[in-house]
Design a protein around this motif. Structure first.
Motif, PDB file in Angstrom:
ATOM      1  N   SER A  14     -71.316  34.559 -13.079  1.00 21.69           N
ATOM      2  CA  SER A  14     -71.820  35.663 -12.398  1.00 21.69           C
ATOM      3  C   SER A  14     -70.833  36.549 -11.160  1.00 21.69           C
ATOM      4  CB  SER A  14     -73.148  35.807 -12.428  1.00 21.69           C
ATOM      5  OG  SER A  14     -73.716  34.843 -11.169  1.00 21.69           O
ATOM      6  N   ARG A  15     -70.996  36.771 -11.265  1.00 13.32           N
ATOM      7  CA  ARG A  15     -70.431  37.087  -9.069  1.00 13.32           C
ATOM      8  C   ARG A  15     -70.949  36.125  -8.811  1.00 13.32           C
ATOM      9  NH1 ARG A  15     -70.489  39.764  -5.175  1.00 13.32           N
ATOM     10  NH2 ARG A  15     -68.410  40.120  -3.409  1.00 13.32           N
ATOM     11  N   ARG A  16     -71.996  35.381  -8.154  1.00 14.09           N
ATOM     12  CA  ARG A  16     -72.249  35.090  -7.836  1.00 14.09           C
ATOM     13  C   ARG A  16     -72.127  33.707  -7.376  1.00 14.09           C
ATOM     14  NH1 ARG A  16     -78.596  35.333  -6.742  1.00 14.09           N
ATOM     15  NH2 ARG A  16     -78.326  36.933  -5.426  1.00 14.09           N
ATOM     16  N   ASP A  17     -72.271  33.676  -9.519  1.00 13.68           N
ATOM     17  CA  ASP A  17     -71.585  32.115  -9.256  1.00 13.68           C
ATOM     18  C   ASP A  17     -69.545  31.592  -8.794  1.00 13.68           C
ATOM     19  OD1 ASP A  17     -73.535  30.951 -10.602  1.00 13.68           O
ATOM     20  OD2 ASP A  17     -73.038  31.375 -12.586  1.00 13.68           O
ATOM     21  N   PRO A 476     -53.817  29.374 -10.810  1.00 16.85           N
ATOM     22  CA  PRO A 476     -54.346  29.384 -12.169  1.00 16.85           C
ATOM     23  C   PRO A 476     -55.246  29.581 -11.989  1.00 16.85           C
ATOM     24  CG  PRO A 476     -51.898  27.814 -11.844  1.00 16.85           C
ATOM     25  CD  PRO A 476     -52.633  28.252 -10.816  1.00 16.85           C
ATOM     26  N   ALA A 477     -56.315  28.385 -11.555  1.00 20.06           N
ATOM     27  CA  ALA A 477     -57.759  28.226 -11.097  1.00 20.06           C
ATOM     28  C   ALA A 477     -58.498  29.352 -10.651  1.00 20.06           C
ATOM     29  CB  ALA A 477     -58.422  27.148 -10.325  1.00 20.06           C
ATOM     30  N   THR A 478     -57.773  30.116 -10.328  1.00 21.01           N
ATOM     31  CA  THR A 478     -58.387  32.114  -9.817  1.00 21.01           C
ATOM     32  C   THR A 478     -58.201  32.865 -11.096  1.00 21.01           C
ATOM     33  OG1 THR A 478     -57.724  31.144  -7.763  1.00 21.01           O
ATOM     34  CG2 THR A 478     -58.685  33.805  -8.183  1.00 21.01           C
ATOM     35  N   ARG A 479     -56.952  32.410 -11.541  1.00 25.32           N
ATOM     36  CA  ARG A 479     -56.658  33.268 -13.108  1.00 25.32           C
ATOM     37  C   ARG A 479     -58.151  32.436 -13.404  1.00 25.32           C
ATOM     38  NH1 ARG A 479     -52.373  36.130 -14.791  1.00 25.32           N
ATOM     39  NH2 ARG A 479     -52.906  36.972 -17.852  1.00 25.32           N
ATOM     40  N   ASP A 480     -58.179  31.581 -13.834  1.00 28.15           N
ATOM     41  CA  ASP A 480     -58.350  31.462 -14.713  1.00 28.15           C
ATOM     42  C   ASP A 480     -60.570  31.573 -15.013  1.00 28.15           C
ATOM     43  OD1 ASP A 480     -57.305  30.455 -16.581  1.00 28.15           O
ATOM     44  OD2 ASP A 480     -57.691  27.586 -15.418  1.00 28.15           O
ATOM     45  N   GLN A 481     -60.706  31.773 -13.977  1.00 32.46           N
ATOM     46  CA  GLN A 481     -62.480  32.256 -12.740  1.00 32.46           C
ATOM     47  C   GLN A 481     -62.392  34.097 -13.529  1.00 32.46           C
ATOM     48  OE1 GLN A 481     -62.467  30.575  -9.256  1.00 32.46           O
ATOM     49  NE2 GLN A 481     -61.750  28.837  -9.987  1.00 32.46           N
ATOM     50  N   LEU A 482     -61.341  34.264 -13.427  1.00 31.42           N
ATOM     51  CA  LEU A 482     -61.344  35.977 -12.998  1.00 31.42           C
ATOM     52  C   LEU A 482     -61.166  36.166 -14.609  1.00 31.42           C
ATOM     53  CD1 LEU A 482     -59.520  36.934 -10.323  1.00 31.42           C
ATOM     54  CD2 LEU A 482     -61.746  37.205 -10.410  1.00 31.42           C
ATOM     55  N   ARG A 483     -60.539  35.403 -15.453  1.00 39.50           N
ATOM     56  CA  ARG A 483     -60.390  35.416 -16.656  1.00 39.50           C
ATOM     57  C   ARG A 483     -61.975  35.617 -17.642  1.00 39.50           C
ATOM     58  NH1 ARG A 483     -59.611  34.187 -21.911  1.00 39.50           N
ATOM     59  NH2 ARG A 483     -58.789  35.402 -22.972  1.00 39.50           N
ATOM     60  N   ALA A 484     -62.590  34.154 -17.106  1.00 34.77           N
ATOM     61  CA  ALA A 484     -63.932  33.552 -17.452  1.00 34.77           C
ATOM     62  C   ALA A 484     -65.178  35.345 -16.994  1.00 34.77           C
ATOM     63  CB  ALA A 484     -64.560  32.534 -16.962  1.00 34.77           C
ATOM     64  N   TYR A 485     -64.543  35.787 -16.102  1.00 36.40           N
ATOM     65  CA  TYR A 485     -66.167  37.148 -15.899  1.00 36.40           C
ATOM     66  C   TYR A 485     -65.534  38.164 -16.603  1.00 36.40           C
ATOM     67  CZ  TYR A 485     -68.122  40.083 -12.850  1.00 36.40           C
ATOM     68  OH  TYR A 485     -69.329  40.964 -12.268  1.00 36.40           O
ATOM     69  N   LEU A 486     -64.221  38.081 -16.372  1.00 35.57           N
ATOM     70  CA  LEU A 486     -63.860  39.801 -17.134  1.00 35.57           C
ATOM     71  C   LEU A 486     -64.036  39.748 -18.676  1.00 35.57           C
ATOM     72  CD1 LEU A 486     -59.934  40.949 -15.771  1.00 35.57           C
ATOM     73  CD2 LEU A 486     -62.282  42.192 -16.244  1.00 35.57           C
ATOM     74  N   THR A 487     -63.830  38.857 -19.303  1.00 39.59           N
ATOM     75  CA  THR A 487     -64.129  38.380 -20.716  1.00 39.59           C
ATOM     76  C   THR A 487     -65.912  37.651 -20.758  1.00 39.59           C
ATOM     77  OG1 THR A 487     -64.119  35.924 -20.682  1.00 39.59           O
ATOM     78  CG2 THR A 487     -62.084  37.619 -20.989  1.00 39.59           C
ATOM     79  N   GLU A 493     -65.027  49.427 -16.538  1.00 37.01           N
ATOM     80  CA  GLU A 493     -64.433  50.876 -15.546  1.00 37.01           C
ATOM     81  C   GLU A 493     -65.774  49.511 -14.340  1.00 37.01           C
ATOM     82  OE1 GLU A 493     -64.817  53.959 -12.120  1.00 37.01           O
ATOM     83  OE2 GLU A 493     -64.999  54.153 -13.890  1.00 37.01           O
ATOM     84  N   THR A 494     -66.977  49.261 -14.636  1.00 42.97           N
ATOM     85  CA  THR A 494     -67.619  48.337 -13.424  1.00 42.97           C
ATOM     86  C   THR A 494     -67.361  47.234 -13.537  1.00 42.97           C
ATOM     87  OG1 THR A 494     -69.379  49.676 -13.760  1.00 42.97           O
ATOM     88  CG2 THR A 494     -70.010  47.789 -13.117  1.00 42.97           C
ATOM     89  N   ARG A 495     -66.855  46.068 -14.453  1.00 46.29           N
ATOM     90  CA  ARG A 495     -66.369  44.740 -14.498  1.00 46.29           C
ATOM     91  C   ARG A 495     -65.008  44.515 -13.937  1.00 46.29           C
ATOM     92  NH1 ARG A 495     -69.854  41.243 -15.728  1.00 46.29           N
ATOM     93  NH2 ARG A 495     -69.024  39.520 -16.800  1.00 46.29           N
ATOM     94  N   MET A 496     -64.053  45.684 -14.996  1.00 43.41           N
ATOM     95  CA  MET A 496     -62.567  45.499 -13.665  1.00 43.41           C
ATOM     96  C   MET A 496     -62.956  45.758 -12.297  1.00 43.41           C
ATOM     97  SD  MET A 496     -60.035  45.470 -13.918  1.00 43.41           S
ATOM     98  CE  MET A 496     -59.356  44.443 -12.622  1.00 43.41           C
ATOM     99  N   ARG A 497     -63.971  46.639 -11.399  1.00 41.21           N
ATOM    100  CA  ARG A 497     -64.282  46.970 -10.238  1.00 41.21           C
ATOM    101  C   ARG A 497     -64.788  45.676 -10.186  1.00 41.21           C
ATOM    102  NH1 ARG A 497     -62.826  51.681  -8.178  1.00 41.21           N
ATOM    103  NH2 ARG A 497     -63.243  53.222  -9.553  1.00 41.21           N
ATOM    104  N   GLU A 498     -65.983  44.925 -10.941  1.00 45.41           N
ATOM    105  CA  GLU A 498     -66.188  44.017 -10.093  1.00 45.41           C
ATOM    106  C   GLU A 498     -65.592  42.677  -9.557  1.00 45.41           C
ATOM    107  OE1 GLU A 498     -69.531  42.969 -12.635  1.00 45.41           O
ATOM    108  OE2 GLU A 498     -70.643  44.371 -11.186  1.00 45.41           O
TER     109      GLU A 498
END
Length: 512
Positions: A14-17, A476-487, A493-498
């Motif tokens: 989640s965003r909180r995580d 790389p760690a930031t990309r991994d976290q963002l990818r896990a969130y996006l997927t 649109e909502t997911r991308m804005r978040e």
């Protein structure tokens, strides 16, 4: 600080995580002093809870983890010399190379006519003279100056120039609440006019600036009752530095030198000979002999002489060199670095371009420790990184204020602190700003268009985000976290804005 494992870092549900991971992500923190700066008190105009958070310094907060080091010196240059590396800026520096890109920025060979025209059209009061400004509402002028300043920082192609405008605005800090429209004139005729010119011209313009004279009560100084406010800051903050080798006796005598420097009309410098002390004076070893009051207006030359003495004093070059190095390179400049930049000051008679050029040394910058963005820098870089379309920038100015940096409203003459320890306590309001900006979709205020991110896969969206917001150097760690969130949910649109919001909350974006 609690340590977390790679698997835990890579799987935010989640965003909180994600935000928890930003707090807990292990990294070697930058060095920090053992106590907060003594000047870390909030300006009187900043009374919101979010702005006051920046003044409650907790040593533990200094452990906010910086991103992993950025390897490309060219991109480090863009990070330090701009308000955020956009994809176009990275393409430019890679094509031109470090030295040519820097030369173009320093020499102001870059055409910025489009932004100049936009500022003139949106905020016409800023180009008017004092007579026209006297009766304009003070709040209107303050809002216009704040808005134009943030707009230029965000959209100007002369990014290094805008960084120097911010630097000198703090160096010659003036609270607009005290001087009103005079600060509009000072911003235009002193700071912006000389930001990359000669320091001698800048100092002399500031010394005769009605805004500076009014702010530091120099316009009230007269023979028999000399006011020391201006001359004290002239030596301590503008030229020599607090340890620059002057004494209280020098302050006393210099205050007498500047008696009679005052304001006339609606914003003009004037010298009132009837208020000047024509007696003999000695300042920093320079003796000014007594003169007859019949000398009249020629008495102004005493102050002009002392400005030249201060400009040539060895402490001035070293003080400016140290500040520039702290601004662009490192909080702890070495003696070698200070000597080199001070040498450029001496060799060129205070050419600011040459000093900045020397400061942005490729070898030094490649090894420079990270800096935390101040609120103004953060908001400008977020607008740049999201390619925001700004129809009305006043809300973004309010964001800067809410984060604790109300433009032109620092109430002491030392300017807003350039210390990580001062700003690191307002991390949560920074995250709230990121969420607000990422969700902006208004045609009348600010619009962040996420449609280009949704034309392909989440990985393609991350590639675009990396290029637009991180100079292609997202950790790389930031990309991994963002990818896990996006997927981790529907890619819409909502997911991308978040995800944009989370990217702006990351250490990679908060530091530069």
């Amino acid at each position: 600080m609690q340590q977390v494992g790679p698997q835990e870092l890579a799987t935010p549900e989640s965003r909180r995580d994600f935000l928890r991971m930003m707090k807990r992500r292990p990294a070697e923190p930058p060095s920090a002093p053992s106590a907060p700066p003594s000047s870390a008190s909030p300006p009187s105009s900043a009374s919101s809870p979010s702005s006051s958070a920046s003044t409650h310094w907790d040593p533990a907060m200094a452990r906010v983890a910086p991103p992993s080091p950025w390897a490309d010196a060219r991109i480090r240059l863009v990070r330090r010399a701009t308000y955020g590396p956009r994809a176009a800026d990275i393409a430019d520096v890679r094509a031109a190379g470090y030295q040519r890109w820097l030369n173009d920025q320093v020499s102001l060979r870059i055409d910025d006519a489009a932004v100049d025209a936009e500022v003139a059209a949106r905020w016409p009061n800023l180009s008017r003279n004092g007579i026209d400004l006297v009766n304009v509402n003070a709040g209107t002028l303050r809002a216009e100056l704040q808005a134009a300043t943030l707009y230029r920082a965000t959209f100007s192609r002369r990014q290094l120039y805008e960084r120097m405008v911010e630097f000198w605005t703090d160096h010659f800090s003036i609270d607009i609440e005290k001087v009103g429209y005079l600060k509009v004139l000072d911003d235009r005729e002193v700071i912006r006019k000389h930001a990359l010119g000669k320091f001698s011209d800048l100092l002399k313009a500031s010394a005769k600036s009605p805004a500076m004279l009014a702010y530091l009560d120099q316009n009230l100084s007269r023979a028999g009752a000399p006011n020391q406010n201006y001359v004290r800051e002239l030596m301590e903050l503008h030229t020599l530095g607090v340890d620059g080798g002057y004494t209280q006796q020098d302050v006393d005598e210099l205050a007498r030198v500047f008696t009679g420097w005052t304001i006339a009309g609606a914003g003009d410098f004037a010298f009132n000979a009837s208020r000047h002390d024509f007696g003999a004076k000695t300042v920093l070893g320079t003796t000014i002999p007594a003169a007859s009051p019949s000398t009249g207006a020629e008495g102004v030359k005493e102050g002009e002489l002392m400005l030249d003495v201060l400009l040539k004093h060895p402490s001035t070059g070293r003080f400016l060199a140290t500040k520039l190095l702290k601004w662009f390179v490192t909080p702890e400049p070495t003696t070698e670095q200070i000597d080199a930049v001070a040498g450029a000051y001496r060799a060129t008679g205070g050419d600011i371009k040459r000093m900045v050029r020397a400061t942005l040394n490729e070898g030094w910058l490649a090894q420079a420790p990270l800096k935390l963005k101040r609120p103004f820098h953060l908001v400008a870089s977020a607008l740049r990184g999201t390619s925001a379309v700004v129809a009305n920038i006043s809300g973004s100015v309010n964001n800067v204020t809410a984060l604790g940096q109300p433009l032109f409203l620092w109430d002491t003459p030392d300017g807003f602190p350039d210390l990580m320890e001062y700003w690191v306590g307002n991390i949560t309001p920074r995250w709230a700003f990121a969420t607000s900006l990422a969700s902006s979709n208004s045609t009348t205020t600010v619009r962040v268009n996420v449609a280009p991110y949704l034309t392909g896969t989440p990985d393609a969206a991350l590639d675009r985000l990396n290029a637009e917001m991180f100079g292609g150097e997202m950790a790389p760690a930031t990309r991994d976290q963002l990818r896990a969130y996006l997927t981790g949910g529907t890619f819409n649109e909502t997911r991308m804005r978040e995800a944009l919001s989370l990217a702006m909350c990351s250490h990679d974006f908060q530091w530069f």
